[in-house]
Design a protein around this motif. Structure first.
Motif, mmCIF file in Angstrom:
data_model
loop_
_atom_site.group_PDB
_atom_site.id
_atom_site.type_symbol
_atom_site.label_atom_id
_atom_site.label_comp_id
_atom_site.label_asym_id
_atom_site.label_seq_id
_atom_site.Cartn_x
_atom_site.Cartn_y
_atom_site.Cartn_z
ATOM 1 N N CYS A 93 37.026 -52.401 16.325
ATOM 2 C CA CYS A 93 36.258 -53.635 16.111
ATOM 3 C C CYS A 93 36.231 -54.525 17.338
ATOM 4 N N ARG A 94 37.227 -54.373 18.221
ATOM 5 C CA ARG A 94 37.337 -55.235 19.399
ATOM 6 C C ARG A 94 36.167 -55.059 20.365
ATOM 7 N N LEU A 107 49.041 -55.025 16.972
ATOM 8 C CA LEU A 107 48.321 -55.418 15.758
ATOM 9 C C LEU A 107 49.056 -56.475 14.945
ATOM 10 N N TRP A 150 40.351 -52.119 13.261
ATOM 11 C CA TRP A 150 41.021 -52.436 14.529
ATOM 12 C C TRP A 150 41.605 -51.161 15.117
ATOM 13 N N PRO A 151 41.595 -50.926 16.406
ATOM 14 C CA PRO A 151 41.076 -51.793 17.455
ATOM 15 C C PRO A 151 39.606 -51.537 17.818
ATOM 16 N N GLU A 187 48.317 -60.322 15.102
ATOM 17 C CA GLU A 187 46.951 -60.636 14.686
ATOM 18 C C GLU A 187 46.803 -60.499 13.179
ATOM 19 N N HIS A 247 42.811 -49.248 9.768
ATOM 20 C CA HIS A 247 43.009 -49.525 11.192
ATOM 21 C C HIS A 247 43.592 -48.280 11.847
ATOM 22 N N SER A 305 39.667 -53.610 8.656
ATOM 23 C CA SER A 305 39.313 -54.242 9.936
ATOM 24 C C SER A 305 38.685 -53.272 10.927
ATOM 25 N N THR A 315 36.911 -60.031 17.527
ATOM 26 C CA THR A 315 38.362 -60.078 17.390
ATOM 27 C C THR A 315 38.752 -59.775 15.943
ATOM 28 N N TYR A 316 40.025 -59.531 15.747
ATOM 29 C CA TYR A 316 40.527 -59.305 14.389
ATOM 30 C C TYR A 316 40.216 -60.514 13.508
ATOM 31 N N ASP A 374 44.822 -54.707 4.714
ATOM 32 C CA ASP A 374 43.840 -54.162 5.656
ATOM 33 C C ASP A 374 43.838 -52.655 5.445
#
Length: 302
Positions: free
Chosen positions: A248-249, A45, A245-246, A48, A15, A243, A253-254, A12
């Motif tokens: 993207c939330r 993280l 992340w976070p 997930e 993030h 991703s 979801t991841y 990934d």
């Protein structure tokens, strides 16, 4: 043991983490972003990421303060997940090379793989090609690091110019340059993407797409024209999964983000998908991991 020497199925390549008790994230404002106004840690993280087949990550800066990067490097040194850190430094300062050397010499300094600045927030669309910025970018290249581009579509022209001016520096485009997926507009952004991809010292992250789409009703079909554009322009060997992340939330979801990325790359062969999900990130960021293909996974229906 850190991420060095591990053999990831998936990397990934993008993030974040933050702890609001340590430092505010002043970009998290308004009701829409309120779900992000809490701490997000590697402990949040990790489960997930592992469930999605991710074994190594790149942690990317979030705010423009010098204290964050050494904190992230120290965090990476204690982590068995984070293989690299894209940090921040003031590119316009005269002592960029010295600052980078200090970061490399500090705790976890071997994990520093790149530098990023929130160019998207700069009012000058040509900020990247200011003389003092180009001087700073040259120092990034001299340190053997890459530069992550966080730009909006109208800033891509300057990114092309900067990448052309500094052929010895690898530029990594975050989030496809934030195309207007929600509106469905394609042509102006795609034209600049192809100009950037024509330069061999550029790479693109297949990241940040769901939050450029309609958060409540995005679909793989809505993302597909934009993913196909960068796959065609850069090729799998210069494309890497991230991703975001976070952030993207806000939209997914991841697990949903990585499932979408797999669905968007079903037309690629096994070696090409390995590039997107592992190899490109390892090569570009010189990550201390073994780029071994993951076991094949069937993409979800979309």
């Amino acid at each position: 043991m850190t991420g060095a020497g591990t053999a990831p199925g998936v990397v990934d390549a993008h993030h974040h983490v933050w702890d609001l008790s340590v430092r505010d994230q002043d970009w998290i404002t308004g009701d829409e972003l309120s779900p992000l106004r809490r701490d997000f840690t590697l402990a949040d993280l990790a489960p997930e990421a592992r469930a999605a087949g991710v074994a190594a990550t790149v942690l990317v800066q979030t705010i423009t303060v010098p204290e964050e990067t050494p904190e992230f490097l120290a965090l990476a040194a204690r982590s068995d997940l984070v293989a690299g850190v894209v940090g921040w430094t003031d590119l316009t300062a005269p002592g960029v090379a010295d600052t980078l050397a200090e970061l490399r010499a500090g705790p976890g300094g071997e994990h520093l793989v790149g530098i990023r600045h929130q160019v998207q927030g700069e009012p000058d669309p040509r900020w990247l090609v200011r003389p003092e910025v180009l001087r700073g970018l040259s120092a990034v290249a001299g340190a053997g690091l890459v530069y992550d581009l966080l730009v909006l579509p109208h800033q891509l022209a300057a990114a092309v110019e900067a990448a052309r001016h500094l052929p010895g520096l690898t530029f990594v485009l975050d989030h496809l340059g934030k195309p207007p997926i929600a509106s469905g507009e394609l042509a102006p952004w795609a034209r600049q993407i192809r100009r950037l991809a024509a330069l061999p010292n550029t790479v693109c992250k297949l990241s940040g797409m769901v939050t450029e789409a309609d958060w409540a009703s995005w679909s793989v079909a809505a993302l597909k024209p934009y993913a196909e554009t960068v796959i065609d322009a850069f090729g799998p060997g210069r494309l890497m999964f991230g991703s975001d992340w976070p952030v993207c939330r806000l939209a997914a979801t991841y697990a949903e983000v990585i499932a979408a990325a797999r669905a968007l790359t079903t037309g690629l062969g096994p070696a090409e998908r390995h590039d997107v999900f592992t190899g490109t990130a390892v090569r570009t960021y010189h990550l201390p991991v073994t780029a071994r293909p993951a076991p094949p996974q069937e993409p979800p229906c979309a």
